[in-house]
Design a protein around this motif. Structure first.
Motif, PDB file in Angstrom:
ATOM      1  N   GLY B  16      40.698  41.860  31.190  1.00  0.00           N
ATOM      2  CA  GLY B  16      39.519  42.705  31.171  1.00  0.00           C
ATOM      3  C   GLY B  16      38.427  42.247  32.131  1.00  0.00           C
ATOM      4  N   GLU B  17      38.458  40.983  32.490  1.00  0.00           N
ATOM      5  CA  GLU B  17      37.469  40.470  33.447  1.00  0.00           C
ATOM      6  C   GLU B  17      37.871  40.854  34.863  1.00  0.00           C
ATOM      7  OE1 GLU B  17      35.839  36.523  31.084  1.00  0.00           O
ATOM      8  OE2 GLU B  17      37.332  36.288  32.668  1.00  0.00           O
ATOM      9  N   ASN B  18      36.900  40.724  35.757  1.00  0.00           N
ATOM     10  CA  ASN B  18      37.163  40.962  37.172  1.00  0.00           C
ATOM     11  C   ASN B  18      37.510  39.650  37.867  1.00  0.00           C
ATOM     12  OD1 ASN B  18      36.456  43.614  36.688  1.00  0.00           O
ATOM     13  ND2 ASN B  18      34.397  43.398  37.557  1.00  0.00           N
ATOM     14  N   ARG B  60      42.814  49.618  41.069  1.00  0.00           N
ATOM     15  CA  ARG B  60      41.857  48.619  40.574  1.00  0.00           C
ATOM     16  C   ARG B  60      41.479  47.586  41.645  1.00  0.00           C
ATOM     17  NH1 ARG B  60      43.834  45.276  37.187  1.00  0.00           N
ATOM     18  NH2 ARG B  60      46.031  45.778  37.463  1.00  0.00           N
ATOM     19  N   LEU B  61      41.933  47.800  42.846  1.00  0.00           N
ATOM     20  CA  LEU B  61      41.656  46.864  43.923  1.00  0.00           C
ATOM     21  C   LEU B  61      40.546  47.385  44.827  1.00  0.00           C
ATOM     22  CD1 LEU B  61      45.302  46.050  45.066  1.00  0.00           C
ATOM     23  CD2 LEU B  61      43.951  44.904  43.308  1.00  0.00           C
ATOM     24  N   ALA B  78      39.052  44.844  35.891  1.00  0.00           N
ATOM     25  CA  ALA B  78      39.725  45.009  34.595  1.00  0.00           C
ATOM     26  C   ALA B  78      41.108  44.371  34.618  1.00  0.00           C
ATOM     27  CB  ALA B  78      39.812  46.486  34.232  1.00  0.00           C
ATOM     28  N   SER B  79      41.152  43.084  34.894  1.00  0.00           N
ATOM     29  CA  SER B  79      42.429  42.406  35.109  1.00  0.00           C
ATOM     30  C   SER B  79      43.335  42.473  33.882  1.00  0.00           C
ATOM     31  CB  SER B  79      42.185  40.959  35.508  1.00  0.00           C
ATOM     32  OG  SER B  79      41.527  40.281  34.469  1.00  0.00           O
ATOM     33  N   ASP B  83      48.629  40.810  36.270  1.00  0.00           N
ATOM     34  CA  ASP B  83      48.022  40.473  37.559  1.00  0.00           C
ATOM     35  C   ASP B  83      48.173  38.994  37.877  1.00  0.00           C
ATOM     36  OD1 ASP B  83      45.286  42.732  36.831  1.00  0.00           O
ATOM     37  OD2 ASP B  83      47.127  43.102  37.968  1.00  0.00           O
ATOM     38  N   THR B  84      48.689  38.209  36.942  1.00  0.00           N
ATOM     39  CA  THR B  84      48.916  36.791  37.187  1.00  0.00           C
ATOM     40  C   THR B  84      49.874  36.623  38.356  1.00  0.00           C
ATOM     41  OG1 THR B  84      48.508  36.162  34.893  1.00  0.00           O
ATOM     42  CG2 THR B  84      49.868  34.679  36.226  1.00  0.00           C
TER      43      THR B  84
END
Lengths: 112, 112
Positions: B16-18, B60-61, B78-79, B83-84
């Motif tokens: 959820g963080e950027n 989202r990029l 909104a990671s 995305d890892t």
């Protein structure tokens, strides 16, 4: 986009032997590139392979160690010769297609 | 030698963080591309920004480019845990079409 496949996906080899990596693209492309990614590192360009001419090698890479073939516009091979443990890396081929550069899935090589 | 540097080298965030990462380079470029690499596999192309563009979005990029400072940033909003990965910037120089110089990469870990 361009779809690229590589063979083998991984291999474990003995020092002193050679391995040939194949790269196949689903489109005809003028230039193909070979990169090396050492463990935990970023990518470094080994050479540029153009169809019908000899490959162009970057500083620190030589043809005797990394011979490259480019027999047609969709295929290339990279040979890692006389391998040592320092050659343990991921080897990736890539193509420049409509301004974007696409990469194959890579060949993970471990030299014992 | 590597064209660019990336910071941070590693980034750990919660879902959820950027996530923001930066890339600097040294020479004149035609374009700059961002890639994602999962667990030492092949590179996935994320986005290309040309030297005459300042900002570009894809899902989202968000990528920015400042050619006066020779720097670029990649923002993932909104990671998600998926995305890892390691993220690399790569520059195409004006005098070497098709050849990419890669940054050192940023390793991003997104925890649920």
């Amino acid at each position: 986009s361009a779809v690229i496949s590589q063979k083998p996906s991984r291999d474990i080899c003995q020092r002193g032997t050679s391995l040939t990596i194949q790269c196949q693209v689903d489109s005809q492309v003028t230039m193909m590139f070979w990169y090396r990614q050492q463990p935990g590192q970023s990518l470094t360009l080994i050479a540029t392979a153009n169809q019908g001419s000899e490959a162009t090698y970057e500083s620190g890479f030589v043809i005797d160690k990394f011979p490259i073939s480019r027999p047609n516009l969709t295929f290339s091979t990279l040979t890692v010769s006389n391998m040592s443990p320092e050659d343990s890396s991921i080897y990736l081929c890539s193509v420049a297609y409509q301004e974007t550069q696409y990469f194959g899935p890579g060949t993970r090589l471990l030299v014992l | 030698s590597q064209q660019g540097e990336e910071d941070p080298q590693a980034l750990s965030i919660q879902e959820g963080e950027n996530a923001t990462m930066n890339c600097s380079y040294k020479t004149s470029i035609n374009n700059l591309q961002w890639y994602r690499q999962n667990s030492g596999r092949g590179l996935v192309h994320l986005i290309l920004i040309r030297s005459n563009e300042r900002e570009k979005h894809s899902g989202r990029l968000r990528v920015t480019l400042d050619t006066s400072k020779k720097s670029s940033s990649l923002l993932i909003t909104a990671s998600r845990a998926a995305d890892t990965a390691s993220y690399f910037c790569a520059t195409g120089a004006t005098d070497s079409w098709g050849k990419l110089q890669f940054g050192a990469g940023t390793q991003v870990v997104v925890t649920p």
